[in-house]
Design a protein around this motif. Structure first.
Motif, PDB file in Angstrom:
ATOM      1  N   ASP A   4       0.844  -1.197   0.000  1.00 41.93           N
ATOM      2  CA  ASP A   4       0.000   0.000   0.000  1.00 41.93           C
ATOM      3  C   ASP A   4       0.873   1.239   0.000  1.00 41.93           C
ATOM      4  OD1 ASP A   4      -2.376  -1.398   0.035  1.00 41.93           O
ATOM      5  OD2 ASP A   4      -2.532  -1.388   2.218  1.00 41.93           O
ATOM      6  N   SER A   5       0.460   2.232  -0.777  1.00 49.86           N
ATOM      7  CA  SER A   5       1.228   3.471  -0.861  1.00 49.86           C
ATOM      8  C   SER A   5       0.309   4.631  -1.214  1.00 49.86           C
ATOM      9  CB  SER A   5       2.320   3.345  -1.926  1.00 49.86           C
ATOM     10  OG  SER A   5       1.742   3.242  -3.210  1.00 49.86           O
ATOM     11  N   VAL A   6       0.855   5.809  -1.111  1.00 51.83           N
ATOM     12  CA  VAL A   6       0.206   7.008  -1.630  1.00 51.83           C
ATOM     13  C   VAL A   6       1.203   7.666  -2.570  1.00 51.83           C
ATOM     14  CG1 VAL A   6      -1.261   7.402   0.381  1.00 51.83           C
ATOM     15  CG2 VAL A   6       0.968   8.490   0.275  1.00 51.83           C
ATOM     16  N   ALA A   7       0.704   8.512  -3.437  1.00 54.24           N
ATOM     17  CA  ALA A   7       1.572   9.242  -4.355  1.00 54.24           C
ATOM     18  C   ALA A   7       1.398  10.728  -4.121  1.00 54.24           C
ATOM     19  CB  ALA A   7       1.228   8.905  -5.800  1.00 54.24           C
ATOM     20  N   TYR A   8       2.510  11.459  -4.222  1.00 54.61           N
ATOM     21  CA  TYR A   8       2.474  12.914  -4.075  1.00 54.61           C
ATOM     22  C   TYR A   8       3.029  13.527  -5.346  1.00 54.61           C
ATOM     23  CZ  TYR A   8       3.389  17.634  -2.470  1.00 54.61           C
ATOM     24  OH  TYR A   8       3.405  19.002  -2.355  1.00 54.61           O
ATOM     25  N   LEU A   9       2.201  14.336  -5.998  1.00 47.20           N
ATOM     26  CA  LEU A   9       2.609  15.026  -7.220  1.00 47.20           C
ATOM     27  C   LEU A   9       2.663  16.517  -6.943  1.00 47.20           C
ATOM     28  CD1 LEU A   9       0.309  13.179  -9.766  1.00 47.20           C
ATOM     29  CD2 LEU A   9       2.605  12.577  -9.040  1.00 47.20           C
ATOM     30  N   ASN A  10       3.674  17.152  -7.473  1.00 47.46           N
ATOM     31  CA  ASN A  10       3.885  18.575  -7.277  1.00 47.46           C
ATOM     32  C   ASN A  10       4.217  19.178  -8.643  1.00 47.46           C
ATOM     33  OD1 ASN A  10       4.500  21.058  -6.132  1.00 47.46           O
ATOM     34  ND2 ASN A  10       6.598  20.463  -5.724  1.00 47.46           N
ATOM     35  N   GLN A  36      -4.124   6.535  -2.680  1.00 45.94           N
ATOM     36  CA  GLN A  36      -4.622   7.872  -3.011  1.00 45.94           C
ATOM     37  C   GLN A  36      -3.494   8.702  -3.607  1.00 45.94           C
ATOM     38  OE1 GLN A  36      -6.959   9.487   0.150  1.00 45.94           O
ATOM     39  NE2 GLN A  36      -7.098  11.499  -0.765  1.00 45.94           N
ATOM     40  N   VAL A  37      -3.856   9.631  -4.479  1.00 46.26           N
ATOM     41  CA  VAL A  37      -2.894  10.558  -5.071  1.00 46.26           C
ATOM     42  C   VAL A  37      -3.150  11.942  -4.488  1.00 46.26           C
ATOM     43  CG1 VAL A  37      -2.118  11.664  -7.202  1.00 46.26           C
ATOM     44  CG2 VAL A  37      -2.748   9.246  -7.226  1.00 46.26           C
ATOM     45  N   PHE A  38      -2.105  12.555  -3.973  1.00 46.98           N
ATOM     46  CA  PHE A  38      -2.175  13.914  -3.441  1.00 46.98           C
ATOM     47  C   PHE A  38      -1.419  14.826  -4.394  1.00 46.98           C
ATOM     48  CE2 PHE A  38      -2.843  11.111   0.076  1.00 46.98           C
ATOM     49  CZ  PHE A  38      -3.854  11.729   0.805  1.00 46.98           C
ATOM     50  N   HIS A  39      -1.917  16.062  -4.543  1.00 50.51           N
ATOM     51  CA  HIS A  39      -1.363  16.931  -5.570  1.00 50.51           C
ATOM     52  C   HIS A  39      -1.371  18.390  -5.143  1.00 50.51           C
ATOM     53  CE1 HIS A  39      -1.915  19.243  -9.445  1.00 50.51           C
ATOM     54  NE2 HIS A  39      -0.693  18.774  -9.501  1.00 50.51           N
ATOM     55  N   ASP A  40      -0.258  19.053  -5.352  1.00 48.34           N
ATOM     56  CA  ASP A  40      -0.138  20.498  -5.152  1.00 48.34           C
ATOM     57  C   ASP A  40       0.350  21.132  -6.441  1.00 48.34           C
ATOM     58  OD1 ASP A  40      -0.735  21.158  -2.404  1.00 48.34           O
ATOM     59  OD2 ASP A  40       1.115  20.146  -1.817  1.00 48.34           O
ATOM     60  N   TYR A  41      -0.212  22.307  -6.755  1.00 51.76           N
ATOM     61  CA  TYR A  41       0.362  23.134  -7.814  1.00 51.76           C
ATOM     62  C   TYR A  41       1.354  24.049  -7.142  1.00 51.76           C
ATOM     63  CZ  TYR A  41      -3.310  21.655 -10.981  1.00 51.76           C
ATOM     64  OH  TYR A  41      -4.135  20.905 -11.758  1.00 51.76           O
ATOM     65  N   ARG A  42       2.584  24.000  -7.576  1.00 52.06           N
ATOM     66  CA  ARG A  42       3.624  24.812  -6.957  1.00 52.06           C
ATOM     67  C   ARG A  42       3.636  26.185  -7.605  1.00 52.06           C
ATOM     68  NH1 ARG A  42       9.706  22.980  -7.092  1.00 52.06           N
ATOM     69  NH2 ARG A  42       9.669  24.077  -9.038  1.00 52.06           N
ATOM     70  N   SER A  44       4.633  28.874  -5.825  1.00 53.52           N
ATOM     71  CA  SER A  44       5.738  29.604  -5.210  1.00 53.52           C
ATOM     72  C   SER A  44       6.768  28.592  -4.730  1.00 53.52           C
ATOM     73  CB  SER A  44       5.217  30.441  -4.036  1.00 53.52           C
ATOM     74  OG  SER A  44       4.737  29.591  -3.018  1.00 53.52           O
ATOM     75  N   SER A  45       7.737  29.085  -4.041  1.00 50.31           N
ATOM     76  CA  SER A  45       8.787  28.182  -3.566  1.00 50.31           C
ATOM     77  C   SER A  45       8.531  27.738  -2.125  1.00 50.31           C
ATOM     78  CB  SER A  45      10.146  28.868  -3.680  1.00 50.31           C
ATOM     79  OG  SER A  45      10.133  30.053  -2.905  1.00 50.31           O
ATOM     80  N   LYS A  46       7.277  27.436  -1.805  1.00 47.69           N
ATOM     81  CA  LYS A  46       6.944  26.931  -0.472  1.00 47.69           C
ATOM     82  C   LYS A  46       7.624  25.588  -0.243  1.00 47.69           C
ATOM     83  CE  LYS A  46       2.238  28.520   0.319  1.00 47.69           C
ATOM     84  NZ  LYS A  46       0.866  28.048   0.537  1.00 47.69           N
ATOM     85  N   PRO A  47       8.196  25.396   0.932  1.00 46.42           N
ATOM     86  CA  PRO A  47       8.750  24.075   1.230  1.00 46.42           C
ATOM     87  C   PRO A  47       7.613  23.062   1.389  1.00 46.42           C
ATOM     88  CG  PRO A  47       8.930  25.531   3.140  1.00 46.42           C
ATOM     89  CD  PRO A  47       8.400  26.355   2.003  1.00 46.42           C
ATOM     90  N   PRO A  48       7.891  21.784   1.169  1.00 46.89           N
ATOM     91  CA  PRO A  48       6.829  20.772   1.220  1.00 46.89           C
ATOM     92  C   PRO A  48       6.001  20.798   2.507  1.00 46.89           C
ATOM     93  CG  PRO A  48       8.826  19.824   0.355  1.00 46.89           C
ATOM     94  CD  PRO A  48       9.167  21.216   0.806  1.00 46.89           C
ATOM     95  N   ASP A  49       6.640  21.028   3.641  1.00 49.30           N
ATOM     96  CA  ASP A  49       5.885  20.990   4.897  1.00 49.30           C
ATOM     97  C   ASP A  49       4.899  22.143   5.052  1.00 49.30           C
ATOM     98  OD1 ASP A  49       8.007  22.780   5.194  1.00 49.30           O
ATOM     99  OD2 ASP A  49       8.227  22.368   7.335  1.00 49.30           O
ATOM    100  N   LYS A  50       4.916  23.095   4.143  1.00 45.85           N
ATOM    101  CA  LYS A  50       3.970  24.221   4.163  1.00 45.85           C
ATOM    102  C   LYS A  50       2.876  24.076   3.110  1.00 45.85           C
ATOM    103  CE  LYS A  50       6.477  26.700   7.061  1.00 45.85           C
ATOM    104  NZ  LYS A  50       6.200  26.724   8.444  1.00 45.85           N
ATOM    105  N   LYS A  52      -0.475  22.372   1.422  1.00 46.68           N
ATOM    106  CA  LYS A  52      -1.705  21.765   1.937  1.00 46.68           C
ATOM    107  C   LYS A  52      -1.803  20.269   1.638  1.00 46.68           C
ATOM    108  CE  LYS A  52      -6.692  22.104   1.811  1.00 46.68           C
ATOM    109  NZ  LYS A  52      -7.850  22.688   1.170  1.00 46.68           N
ATOM    110  N   ALA A  53      -1.659  19.879   0.387  1.00 52.85           N
ATOM    111  CA  ALA A  53      -1.815  18.467   0.024  1.00 52.85           C
ATOM    112  C   ALA A  53      -0.729  17.603   0.654  1.00 52.85           C
ATOM    113  CB  ALA A  53      -1.821  18.292  -1.491  1.00 52.85           C
ATOM    114  N   TYR A  54       0.451  18.160   0.833  1.00 54.98           N
ATOM    115  CA  TYR A  54       1.542  17.415   1.469  1.00 54.98           C
ATOM    116  C   TYR A  54       1.164  17.067   2.905  1.00 54.98           C
ATOM    117  CZ  TYR A  54       6.276  16.207   2.947  1.00 54.98           C
ATOM    118  OH  TYR A  54       7.374  15.550   3.443  1.00 54.98           O
ATOM    119  N   GLN A  55       0.623  18.043   3.619  1.00 53.68           N
ATOM    120  CA  GLN A  55       0.192  17.808   4.997  1.00 53.68           C
ATOM    121  C   GLN A  55      -0.972  16.814   5.055  1.00 53.68           C
ATOM    122  OE1 GLN A  55       1.692  18.713   7.840  1.00 53.68           O
ATOM    123  NE2 GLN A  55       3.273  19.484   6.474  1.00 53.68           N
ATOM    124  N   GLU A  56      -1.911  16.943   4.126  1.00 52.67           N
ATOM    125  CA  GLU A  56      -3.038  15.998   4.055  1.00 52.67           C
ATOM    126  C   GLU A  56      -2.529  14.578   3.812  1.00 52.67           C
ATOM    127  OE1 GLU A  56      -5.541  17.532   0.980  1.00 52.67           O
ATOM    128  OE2 GLU A  56      -6.296  19.163   2.232  1.00 52.67           O
TER     129      GLU A  56
END
Length: 75
Positions: A4-10, A36-42, A44-50, A52-56
């Motif tokens: 089991d895994s999740v995917a994070y796309l940025n 589940q796939v989590f996704h952020d549109y980057r 700005s240069s926000k670090p991953p821990d800031k 929304k989808a990364y935290q979710e």
């Protein structure tokens, strides 16, 4: 048995999402099951821990006992 895994796309551009998702699915096809796939549109240069989808994603993994996270690109 698949893990089991999740995917994070940025992505920077909306058009990159499809390309990244296909690459992740191809990579995971035999070894990982994507819960589940989590996704952020980057925008700005926000670090991953800031982001929304990364935290979710981290919360989802913690709640569901998922220890495998697949990243296309963390930057």
């Amino acid at each position: 048995m698949k893990k089991d895994s999740v995917a994070y796309l940025n992505t920077r551009k909306k058009s990159d999402f499809k390309e990244q998702k296909e690459a992740i699915e191809n990579f995971c096809k035999y070894k990982f099951s994507i819960d589940q796939v989590f996704h952020d549109y980057r925008t700005s240069s926000k670090p991953p821990d800031k982001r929304k989808a990364y935290q979710e994603m981290l919360d989802h993994c913690k709640e569901n006992g998922i220890s495998n996270i697949i990243f296309y690109n963390l930057l």
